[in-house]
Design an enzyme around this catalytic site. Sequence first.
Site, PDB file in Angstrom:
ATOM      1  CG  HIS A   5      54.044  61.856  -1.824  1.00 29.63           C
ATOM      2  ND1 HIS A   5      54.267  60.703  -0.873  1.00 29.63           N
ATOM      3  CD2 HIS A   5      54.420  61.310  -2.936  1.00 29.63           C
ATOM      4  CE1 HIS A   5      54.519  59.715  -1.512  1.00 29.63           C
ATOM      5  NE2 HIS A   5      54.638  60.146  -2.758  1.00 29.63           N
ATOM      6  CG  LEU A  59      63.327  57.918   0.434  1.00 31.17           C
ATOM      7  CD1 LEU A  59      62.134  57.342   1.769  1.00 31.17           C
ATOM      8  CD2 LEU A  59      62.785  59.255   0.416  1.00 31.17           C
ATOM      9  N   GLY A  61      62.977  58.688   6.212  1.00 31.16           N
ATOM     10  CA  GLY A  61      63.246  57.771   5.267  1.00 31.16           C
ATOM     11  C   GLY A  61      64.623  57.981   4.937  1.00 31.16           C
ATOM     12  CB  ILE A  67      54.569  60.850   9.460  1.00 31.10           C
ATOM     13  CG1 ILE A  67      53.648  61.211  10.683  1.00 31.10           C
ATOM     14  CG2 ILE A  67      53.627  60.208   8.537  1.00 31.10           C
ATOM     15  CD1 ILE A  67      52.819  60.368  11.333  1.00 31.10           C
ATOM     16  CG  HIS A  73      53.878  59.716   2.853  1.00 31.85           C
ATOM     17  ND1 HIS A  73      55.099  60.011   2.938  1.00 31.85           N
ATOM     18  CD2 HIS A  73      53.938  58.786   1.766  1.00 31.85           C
ATOM     19  CE1 HIS A  73      55.874  59.674   2.199  1.00 31.85           C
ATOM     20  NE2 HIS A  73      55.213  58.868   1.501  1.00 31.85           N
ATOM     21  CD  GLU A 125      81.926  49.162  -0.943  1.00 37.98           C
ATOM     22  OE1 GLU A 125      80.910  49.372  -0.203  1.00 37.98           O
ATOM     23  OE2 GLU A 125      82.891  48.650  -0.852  1.00 37.98           O
ATOM     24  CG  PHE A 165      82.368  44.872  -3.118  1.00 38.25           C
ATOM     25  CD1 PHE A 165      81.489  44.127  -2.450  1.00 38.25           C
ATOM     26  CD2 PHE A 165      83.716  44.889  -2.925  1.00 38.25           C
ATOM     27  CE1 PHE A 165      82.121  42.944  -1.682  1.00 38.25           C
ATOM     28  CE2 PHE A 165      84.509  43.769  -2.271  1.00 38.25           C
ATOM     29  CZ  PHE A 165      83.571  42.891  -1.796  1.00 38.25           C
ATOM     30  CG  HIS A 203      85.952  38.554  -2.632  1.00 37.32           C
ATOM     31  ND1 HIS A 203      85.157  38.196  -1.688  1.00 37.32           N
ATOM     32  CD2 HIS A 203      86.753  39.942  -2.114  1.00 37.32           C
ATOM     33  CE1 HIS A 203      85.381  39.098  -0.633  1.00 37.32           C
ATOM     34  NE2 HIS A 203      86.253  40.074  -0.903  1.00 37.32           N
TER      35      HIS A 203
HETATM   36  C1  LIG Z   1      64.965  53.936  -0.995  1.00 37.24           C
HETATM   37  C2  LIG Z   1      63.601  54.216  -0.979  1.00 37.24           C
HETATM   38  N1  LIG Z   1      62.610  53.304  -0.601  1.00 37.24           N
HETATM   39  C3  LIG Z   1      61.404  53.309  -0.356  1.00 37.24           C
HETATM   40  C4  LIG Z   1      60.990  54.341  -0.964  1.00 37.24           C
HETATM   41  C5  LIG Z   1      59.332  54.670  -0.966  1.00 37.24           C
HETATM   42  N2  LIG Z   1      58.963  55.768  -0.083  1.00 37.24           N
HETATM   43  C6  LIG Z   1      58.778  57.104  -0.345  1.00 37.24           C
HETATM   44  S1  LIG Z   1      58.435  58.125   0.751  1.00 37.24           S
HETATM   45  C7  LIG Z   1      58.563  56.985   2.007  1.00 37.24           C
HETATM   46  C8  LIG Z   1      58.434  57.217   3.357  1.00 37.24           C
HETATM   47  C9  LIG Z   1      59.338  58.345   3.626  1.00 37.24           C
HETATM   48  O1  LIG Z   1      59.031  58.940   5.087  1.00 37.24           O
HETATM   49  P1  LIG Z   1      59.718  60.190   5.412  1.00 37.24           P
HETATM   50  O2  LIG Z   1      61.002  60.317   4.963  1.00 37.24           O
HETATM   51  O3  LIG Z   1      59.567  60.383   6.886  1.00 37.24           O
HETATM   52  O4  LIG Z   1      58.994  61.100   4.469  1.00 37.24           O
HETATM   53  P2  LIG Z   1      57.504  61.972   5.058  1.00 37.24           P
HETATM   54  O5  LIG Z   1      56.367  61.007   4.786  1.00 37.24           O
HETATM   55  O6  LIG Z   1      57.633  62.389   6.423  1.00 37.24           O
HETATM   56  O7  LIG Z   1      57.329  63.047   4.168  1.00 37.24           O
HETATM   57  C10 LIG Z   1      59.027  55.822   1.440  1.00 37.24           C
HETATM   58  C11 LIG Z   1      59.057  54.493   2.217  1.00 37.24           C
HETATM   59  C12 LIG Z   1      61.689  55.171  -1.583  1.00 37.24           C
HETATM   60  N3  LIG Z   1      61.196  56.562  -2.131  1.00 37.24           N
HETATM   61  N4  LIG Z   1      63.115  55.453  -1.649  1.00 37.24           N
HETATM   62 MG   LIG Z   2      58.647  61.744   7.975  1.00 36.25          MG
END
Ligand SMILES: Cc1ncc(C[n+]2csc(CCOP(=O)(O)OP(=O)(O)O)c2C)c(N)n1
Ligand SMILES: [Mg+2]
Length: 714
Positions: free
Chosen positions: A52, A155, A196, A227, A301, A453, A478, A514
């Site tokens: 990236h 994320l 994200g 983005i 990206h 959690e 949970f 549960h």
């Molecule tokens: C929990 C999770 N879901 C999906 C992804 C896959 N993923 C990696 S980066 C991304 C997009 C993230 O967008 P953003 O945070 O805006 O980052 P930018 O492209 O702006 O650097 C996704 C969906 C991930 N790494 N973690």
């Molecule tokens: Mg972004």
Amino acid sequence: MDPNGQRLQRPLAERKNMLRARANGENDLDLTCINTIRTLSMDAVQAANSGHPGTPMALAPVAYCLWHNFLRFDPQDPIWPNRDRFILSAGHASMLLYSLLHLTGVKAVSKDYETLGEPSVPLEAIKRFRQLDSRCPGHPEYRWTSGVETTTGPLGNGLATSVGMAIAGRWMAAHFNQPGFEDLIDFNVYALCGDGCMMEGISAEAASLAGHLKLSNLCWIYDNNHITIEGHTAMTFSDDVATRFIGHGWNVTRVGDANDQEMLARAFHSFLNTRYRPTLIIVDSHIAYGAPHKQDTSAAHGEPLGEEEIRLTKRSYGWPEDARFLVPDGVYERFHNGIGKRGRELREAWFSRLPDYRAAYPELADELYRMQHRQLPEGWDKDVPTFSPDAKGLATRDASGKVLNALGKTIPWLMGGSADLAPSCKSRLTFDGAGDFFADSPAGRNLHFGIREHAMAAVLNGMALVKVRAYGSSFLIFSDYARGAMRLSALMELPVVYVFTHDSIGVGEDGPTHQPVEQLPSLRSIPGLIVLRPADANETAEAWKVIMKLHHEPAVLILTRQAVPTIDRSRYASASGLARGAYVLADAPDAQPDVLLLATGSEVVLCLEAHERLKAEGIKSRVVSMPSWELFDDQPQEYRDSVLPPEVTARVSVEQASTFGWAKYVGARGNSIGMRSFGASAPLKDLVKKFGFTPEHVIAAAKEQIGLSRRNWM
Ligand SMILES: Cc1ncc(C[n+]2csc(CCOP(=O)(O)OP(=O)(O)O)c2C)c(N)n1
Ligand SMILES: [Mg+2]
């Protein structure tokens, strides 16, 4: 791109900024450093042909401003306890962090905490970004690359982990800072995130908790670039983030241009001057800044820019177009004279005060040392109770509560809490002085995570990363909500303790929502996670003892809601066998059983009853209590064969959970009594009949097995 597909012009402010920088020799070197981060990132992604590039290019000035001017971090000693923490929650932008670790000359640290002196990220590692064994893997990995404070990539998790670090920082300050040493512990925690992270639910849980706890040592930087992978956030995200965080009780400030060093510095000052609130800095940036065709597009990206685009981008930076992995003269020195000098001075000053601190507060100094080295105090287990035999017994959650309190008294940095279920999970520290961790009482050791959690598990990771011995509790069902962060505990090899009670259909009337069925095997499937399901009060005490000695493994303690008999250990084997994962609890008189009965938790006593009745009929069985598959699988073959003799193929396992995985121990022809459906809402006495957890059923299965295995012999 804007939502209508128009490419956005580079804002005037940025162009002005660049011109201003050029006109000023001092700033020019700043810009060269920033562009070095950018071009290293572009070149590494291009060489790997994956990764990236766009976000490191956009955020290079933000990271530079923070690292060069503010971060209290010594590259020579990246594990100095009072260092500021920097977390790249947007883990996909890993090249941003690797570039910083390289340019600041962060030293590698060995796993036994001794600084080695080798660079953590040599240029060769950057050239081998994303290749096997490179210190620059796709996403930052804790315990693999020194200077990486936590593993990120899923994320939102880095953000919640940062809250745990800030909580731990607060607690350590309240505990260790003393008259004359008011600032012994005063580190700050910075986390950099993107859209994200903001969209993931865990960030809302974590932000809400951090605001509530008034964690003014916490600063999140939000890369508001509009983005994500699928395109412009106009498709998916219209939160007013500033308002949202003001609602969470945060100090919110904005920087309208990621390239504006002056505004960035002002924002960081705003953080440093803010009390009683965490700070969010919203930074507007342009992904792939400077790339003529890819800036502001999602194409920047997740794929390399391409050779031609890289050339054009370097041209726009005024960079030699054909240079690869170039670090111009003066760049290393710049970092050395900024963060390097500041960090070294701060660390040296800190360590130089330690002898005085030790003289004035020897006990606290000893605690700090042991805590940082994951050691236990002398006599830490002296108050752990043993429980007398008792047919009525007590729930293992109750036994756990007693043991936890005995440990809490002797281990001052053992602290934790629950996602609003402490009264049910028996996870509260109740002795005098334990206290509650609130915004105005940060020395308290009972945390209240609220009903959060996922954030709780990530917060526990953050606390463990700062070396607090952290535990969290909830109902086993949970654990699904917490699982994303639990997986990271295992991946990072952090000794976090998860206490999950209400472990089966034993929950009874609460019903299938549960009653865990698949949670137990699913937790067992996480590599490196130690799962323990003790059979009675004494196994629970032994389990806690095993857990406290773990250095690099998270553990899950799985406990009953309902009472289970306390097994008479003068009649059956000692509970200390738990440490080996599985042990022979009751055996045939000649130790030559015809059938093995394997069980965990509340089903062990059921097998004991079946064993006694079989004995009365002259049938020789052996009961094996198997509280931890992971610990058992780690034993030498000889021990495992002594517990589960290979020649005894008649085997029955009994566990109130999905039978998934038991075939490993009972063999293809063995019988596993377990759950093959969801449970039901009813009194437990009716459920055990419905689902076959009765001595009669176990006895019938045992007899059938013996018949089967005899047939096999013929
Ligand atoms: C929990 C999770 N879901 C999906 C992804 C896959 N993923 C990696 S980066 C991304 C997009 C993230 O967008 P953003 O945070 O805006 O980052 P930018 O492209 O702006 O650097 C996704 C969906 C991930 N790494 N973690
Ligand atoms: Mg972004």
